[in-house]
Motif scaffolding. Structure first.
Motif, PDB file in Angstrom:
ATOM      1  N   THR A 158       0.844  -1.190   0.000  1.00  0.00           N
ATOM      2  CA  THR A 158       0.000   0.000   0.000  1.00  0.00           C
ATOM      3  C   THR A 158       0.881   1.242   0.000  1.00  0.00           C
ATOM      4  O   THR A 158       1.759   1.377   0.853  1.00  0.00           O
ATOM      5  N   ASP A 217      -1.796  -1.172  -3.914  1.00  0.00           N
ATOM      6  CA  ASP A 217      -2.953  -0.318  -3.616  1.00  0.00           C
ATOM      7  C   ASP A 217      -2.521   1.145  -3.568  1.00  0.00           C
ATOM      8  O   ASP A 217      -1.861   1.580  -2.624  1.00  0.00           O
ATOM      9  N   ARG A 250      -4.948   3.682  -4.204  1.00  0.00           N
ATOM     10  CA  ARG A 250      -6.247   4.347  -4.343  1.00  0.00           C
ATOM     11  C   ARG A 250      -6.269   5.763  -3.787  1.00  0.00           C
ATOM     12  O   ARG A 250      -6.928   6.637  -4.335  1.00  0.00           O
ATOM     13  N   SER A 261      -8.294   4.619  -8.011  1.00  0.00           N
ATOM     14  CA  SER A 261      -9.579   5.267  -7.766  1.00  0.00           C
ATOM     15  C   SER A 261      -9.424   6.768  -8.051  1.00  0.00           C
ATOM     16  O   SER A 261      -8.382   7.204  -8.530  1.00  0.00           O
ATOM     17  N   ALA A 270     -21.537  -3.553  -0.572  1.00  0.00           N
ATOM     18  CA  ALA A 270     -20.252  -3.422   0.121  1.00  0.00           C
ATOM     19  C   ALA A 270     -20.299  -2.290   1.142  1.00  0.00           C
ATOM     20  O   ALA A 270     -19.747  -2.410   2.243  1.00  0.00           O
ATOM     21  N   TYR A 315     -17.312  -3.949   3.585  1.00  0.00           N
ATOM     22  CA  TYR A 315     -16.148  -4.658   3.060  1.00  0.00           C
ATOM     23  C   TYR A 315     -15.623  -3.961   1.804  1.00  0.00           C
ATOM     24  O   TYR A 315     -16.311  -3.154   1.187  1.00  0.00           O
ATOM     25  N   ASP A 316     -14.385  -4.274   1.463  1.00  0.00           N
ATOM     26  CA  ASP A 316     -13.674  -3.625   0.358  1.00  0.00           C
ATOM     27  C   ASP A 316     -13.917  -4.404  -0.935  1.00  0.00           C
ATOM     28  O   ASP A 316     -13.292  -5.436  -1.172  1.00  0.00           O
ATOM     29  N   LYS A 317     -14.807  -3.895  -1.776  1.00  0.00           N
ATOM     30  CA  LYS A 317     -15.176  -4.610  -3.012  1.00  0.00           C
ATOM     31  C   LYS A 317     -14.003  -4.719  -3.977  1.00  0.00           C
ATOM     32  O   LYS A 317     -13.782  -5.771  -4.593  1.00  0.00           O
ATOM     33  N   LYS A 318     -13.246  -3.661  -4.129  1.00  0.00           N
ATOM     34  CA  LYS A 318     -12.115  -3.692  -5.076  1.00  0.00           C
ATOM     35  C   LYS A 318     -11.073  -4.726  -4.658  1.00  0.00           C
ATOM     36  O   LYS A 318     -10.579  -5.500  -5.490  1.00  0.00           O
ATOM     37  N   MET A 319     -10.735  -4.732  -3.375  1.00  0.00           N
ATOM     38  CA  MET A 319      -9.767  -5.707  -2.887  1.00  0.00           C
ATOM     39  C   MET A 319     -10.312  -7.124  -3.026  1.00  0.00           C
ATOM     40  O   MET A 319      -9.574  -8.061  -3.372  1.00  0.00           O
ATOM     41  N   LYS A 320     -11.581  -7.293  -2.786  1.00  0.00           N
ATOM     42  CA  LYS A 320     -12.214  -8.603  -2.897  1.00  0.00           C
ATOM     43  C   LYS A 320     -12.105  -9.141  -4.322  1.00  0.00           C
ATOM     44  O   LYS A 320     -11.768 -10.313  -4.544  1.00  0.00           O
TER      45      LYS A 320
END
Length: 518
Positions: free
Chosen positions: A280, A311, A313, A404, A487, A492-497
């Motif tokens: 990150t 990451d 973002r 993002s 999400a 929860y983190d949709k992009k990470m998922k």
């Protein structure tokens, strides 16, 4: 986006004359503190002084801004100058002058690095205060508004996730259209502004739409039925200069956490037992990144990790050299960053005293730019420079870059340099940083002499190498993953998922046994 920050060239001179400068700085600090304490937001400035500030800014922009007419034609920009100058009809407070005149004017430049901020005195006065505002925090995307928080102490109606349809008769599209005309962005990449608005909806609604004693709100209840209610203006009950006990506890926890490991706020690295690594990077300025890169990519090589999640973002940029260095660890082939990089002038004169850093800006411009045949001052050593990938500890596996709206400036330059390469996949939403290019490198504040309002003022234009046509978009993802209501509701983190699911599938395919053919 900056190559370097600060003015180390004159450090030795400063040290030699330390006693003299120390007394001056000490006196300045005392004056600054006093001005913050004595500041009154209700003070009104005569129209004549506001007009002088406006005219001065106009002249500086026309003379020194590298991209004033990049997205807005000169005749259109001239008409905007006339429109907002005419808006100064009477005396105004600093807040009125900033939000009713300067902010919508600066938006028309379509430069994300050119923005307006209140004076330092106003910022000191407002620090820690809770001001009257619309009482709901909203996450906005496309034509949807969902509640993420409430300033109402006991609110059983507008719980997290409640869909809001209209506020005072305006729907999400109408609200964002109005707000976007006040917020800066590269070209037309408003992905960043969706995040800004969602982060502090009451703040932007107050400054752009003004205050209402009552807000008429249409929403859907838990059963999906459309309803309407009146929300009262949020008015802080306690002393606005003090934070309540819950805010103090949160601030204390954050302070303790930052003290324990301040660098983790800017970067982190970990390896998951399932076979992927997560890096990150929230900045390309702080966090001792050169050493961090070296240690992280060495560990990737030693442990033979083949999947890296990067990451970025909320990485708003920083030093181009550090974003370029990251590209060298990941890029599969030689690459370039800048096609052209130039300033309109080699000096900020005759506006020197109004720029943060004053004559020191001229020193930097002198050393990094040179006049070319086109009459512009180019940073020739950075234009079309070919960078080669790292030979030591270079990452040869699959990289998944999560992006993002707040992925901006030097972070968007990184995205452009690796986009389309084998084994590199951009996942998420369009970056807020322009795909064609942006302005930056040196971004001193321009301080208006009467109101002390600050305008961040980039001095260089950078057109990215291998850029797309100038459509005003950010760098697009290869795999789009936008905001998701489910999400948001479930935290929860949709992009990470999505990225982890892609990696799991690839790891499964890599380990899958080939069937035996009889």
């Amino acid at each position: 986006m900056v190559i370097f920050r600060g003015y180390h060239i004159l450090i030795s001179v400063f040290i030699l004359r330390m006693p003299k400068y120390f007394s001056i700085v000490f006196l300045w600090v005392l004056i600054s503190c006093a001005s913050g304490k004595n500041y009154s937001p209700s003070k009104k400035y005569p129209a004549t002084l506001l007009q002088k500030d406006f005219v001065l800014l106009k002249k500086a922009l026309e003379s020194k801004h590298p991209s004033l007419y990049w997205y807005t034609a000169k005749d259109s920009m001239d008409s905007f100058f006339q429109k907002y100058y005419a808006a100064i009809k009477d005396s105004m407070t600093e807040q009125q002058f900033t939000w009713q005149v300067l902010t919508p004017l600066i938006d028309k430049i379509h430069c994300g690095h050119t923005s307006v901020r209140m004076s330092k005195s106003y910022s000191a006065w407002a620090s820690g205060k809770r001001l009257p505002s619309f009482p709901l925090y909203l996450k906005i995307w496309d034509d949807t508004m969902a509640v993420t928080g409430s300033l109402i102490k006991v609110d059983s109606v507008f719980t997290k996730g409640t869909i809001v349809h209209t506020i005072n008769g305006l729907n999400a599209s109408q609200i964002t259209e109005k707000m976007f005309s006040y917020l800066p962005q590269d070209g037309y990449a408003n992905s960043l502004n969706y995040i800004r608005i969602s982060g502090n909806f009451p703040y932007f609604h107050r400054n752009i739409f003004g205050l209402s004693t009552v807000y008429k709100v249409e929403y859907s209840d838990l059963y999906g039925l459309k309803k309407s209610t009146d929300l009262q203006l949020f008015r802080p009950v306690t002393d606005s200069a003090k934070k309540d006990s819950s805010e103090k506890k949160i601030a204390k926890k954050v302070k303790i956490k930052k003290k324990e490991n301040p660098k983790s706020f800017y970067r982190s690295f970990s390896i998951d037992s399932t076979g992927y690594a997560l890096m990150t990077l929230n900045s390309f300025t702080k966090g001792n990144l050169r050493r961090f890169y070296r240690q992280s990519f060495r560990e990737l090589r030693k442990k033979n990790i083949q999947h890296l999640i990067l990451d970025i973002r909320i990485n708003s940029g920083g030093r181009v050299g550090l974003s370029t260095l990251l590209s060298k660890y990941i890029s599969q082939s030689p690459f370039k960053v800048a096609d052209t990089l130039f300033a309109k002038s080699r000096s900020v004169a005759p506006f020197t005293r109004h720029f943060e850093g004053k004559f020191l800006n001229d020193i930097q411009l002198f050393f990094i730019s040179k006049k070319n045949k086109d009459g512009l001052y180019h940073a020739n050593h950075l234009e079309n420079k070919l960078y080669t990938p790292k030979s030591k500890n270079h990452f040869n596996g699959n990289t998944y870059v999560i992006i993002s709206g707040p992925t901006f400036s030097a972070a968007s330059l990184f995205c452009n340099s690796v986009k389309g390469q084998d084994k590199v996949t951009l996942v998420g939403e369009e970056t807020g940083g322009g795909w064609y290019g942006n302005n930056g490198i040196m971004i001193p504040d321009f301080v208006l002499p009467n109101t002390k309002v600050r305008v961040s003022f980039p001095l260089f234009r950078l057109v990215q190498f291998n850029h797309v046509s100038q459509k005003g978009s950010g760098v697009p993802p290869d795999v789009y993953v936008g905001p998701d209501y489910h999400a948001i509701m479930n935290g929860y983190d949709k992009k990470m998922k999505v990225v982890k699911e892609i990696i799991s599938q690839k790891i499964y395919e890599e380990k899958k046994m080939i069937p035996f053919n009889k």
